[in-house]
Design a protein around this motif. Structure first.
Motif, PDB file in Angstrom:
ATOM      1  N   ASP A 152      60.450  21.486  48.476  1.00 58.88           N
ATOM      2  CA  ASP A 152      60.032  21.397  49.830  1.00 58.88           C
ATOM      3  C   ASP A 152      58.297  22.230  49.825  1.00 58.88           C
ATOM      4  OD1 ASP A 152      60.382  24.202  49.197  1.00 58.88           O
ATOM      5  OD2 ASP A 152      61.575  24.748  50.752  1.00 58.88           O
ATOM      6  N   GLU A 153      57.976  22.163  51.332  1.00 56.29           N
ATOM      7  CA  GLU A 153      56.859  22.646  51.411  1.00 56.29           C
ATOM      8  C   GLU A 153      56.383  24.026  51.007  1.00 56.29           C
ATOM      9  OE1 GLU A 153      52.741  22.248  52.334  1.00 56.29           O
ATOM     10  OE2 GLU A 153      54.198  20.667  52.301  1.00 56.29           O
ATOM     11  N   LYS A 154      57.291  24.954  51.064  1.00 59.19           N
ATOM     12  CA  LYS A 154      57.324  26.336  50.823  1.00 59.19           C
ATOM     13  C   LYS A 154      57.219  26.466  49.147  1.00 59.19           C
ATOM     14  CE  LYS A 154      61.117  27.346  52.703  1.00 59.19           C
ATOM     15  NZ  LYS A 154      62.337  28.199  53.249  1.00 59.19           N
ATOM     16  N   THR A 155      57.707  25.383  48.447  1.00 56.65           N
ATOM     17  CA  THR A 155      57.382  25.583  46.902  1.00 56.65           C
ATOM     18  C   THR A 155      56.223  24.955  46.448  1.00 56.65           C
ATOM     19  OG1 THR A 155      59.925  25.101  46.777  1.00 56.65           O
ATOM     20  CG2 THR A 155      58.360  24.575  44.816  1.00 56.65           C
ATOM     21  N   ARG A 209      56.347  19.031  46.324  1.00 51.26           N
ATOM     22  CA  ARG A 209      56.558  18.849  47.908  1.00 51.26           C
ATOM     23  C   ARG A 209      57.775  17.971  47.999  1.00 51.26           C
ATOM     24  NH1 ARG A 209      55.384  15.399  51.391  1.00 51.26           N
ATOM     25  NH2 ARG A 209      53.568  14.842  50.312  1.00 51.26           N
ATOM     26  N   ALA A 224      53.489  25.181  48.538  1.00 46.51           N
ATOM     27  CA  ALA A 224      52.629  26.141  48.970  1.00 46.51           C
ATOM     28  C   ALA A 224      52.543  27.545  48.019  1.00 46.51           C
ATOM     29  CB  ALA A 224      52.778  26.723  50.359  1.00 46.51           C
ATOM     30  N   TYR A 225      53.797  27.702  47.619  1.00 45.74           N
ATOM     31  CA  TYR A 225      53.772  28.966  46.659  1.00 45.74           C
ATOM     32  C   TYR A 225      53.106  28.472  45.424  1.00 45.74           C
ATOM     33  CZ  TYR A 225      55.445  32.457  43.305  1.00 45.74           C
ATOM     34  OH  TYR A 225      55.549  33.115  42.261  1.00 45.74           O
ATOM     35  N   CYS A 237      49.048  28.452  46.048  1.00 47.82           N
ATOM     36  CA  CYS A 237      48.449  29.555  46.034  1.00 47.82           C
ATOM     37  C   CYS A 237      48.499  30.293  44.791  1.00 47.82           C
ATOM     38  CB  CYS A 237      49.389  30.692  47.171  1.00 47.82           C
ATOM     39  SG  CYS A 237      49.303  30.158  48.871  1.00 47.82           S
TER      40      CYS A 237
END
Length: 174
Positions: A115-118, A111, A120-121, A124
């Motif tokens: 970023d937050e998307k990385t 993060r 989160a991926y 998950c």
């Protein structure tokens, strides 16, 4: 494979037990630092044992035993060729980045670095992998317990079938 009532009850009991531990210890954890580093109150040898035990499950015990029986000592070569160099790489090259960024976990570092998307991926995909790995570990341990006849006397005492049972037919042995 057919799951019986006892199978579902064991899984429910497992989840209730794990969640119960989490809720019981929740009051002692005020920050993420308390959770990840235990407030730096634990000695290094306990953290080392926890790290090793977290990475040594049914898959390793059963898998390495089976591979050792089939291929011999060459099975342990995996750790010399893969695991030890990977740990040295992380210790020498990656730990300075983690330490410098004050990140307490890989997702937190992702993060901060990306970023937050990385993050989160990563979270998950790791969660999905963990669910599959846990299922494989539970199945492997169940097969080991069944093969070693650990609970046979208990099953006999409770008038339950001993051995594997598929589609209503009882097969003795593994």
């Amino acid at each position: 494979m057919h799951l019986t009532l006892i199978d579902w009850l064991i899984m429910l009991l497992y989840f209730v037990f794990v969640l119960g531990i989490g809720f019981a210890l929740k009051r002692f954890m005020k920050t993420s630092k308390d959770f990840f580093q235990a407030g730096r109150a634990l000695p290094a040898w306990i953290c080392g044992l926890a790290f090793i035990s977290a990475n040594l499950g049914a898959q390793e015990v059963i898998g390495m035993g089976a591979s050792g029986a089939k291929y011999g000592i060459a099975t342990s070569h995996f750790y010399w060729i893969g695991a030890i160099p990977a740990m040295i790489f992380v210790g020498v090259f990656m730990m300075p980045f983690y330490y410098g960024s004050k990140a307490r976990s890989v997702p937190e570092f992702l993060r901060l670095r990306f970023d937050e998307k990385t993050r989160a991926y990563n979270a998950c995909s790791f969660a999905v992998m963990t669910v599959f790995s846990s299922g494989i570990s539970m199945y492997a341990m169940a097969r080991l317990i069944q093969t070693l006849h650990v609970f046979d006397s208990l099953f006999i005492h409770l008038n339950m079938p001993v051995g594997r049972q598929y589609r209503g037919h009882v097969h003795a042995g593994a």
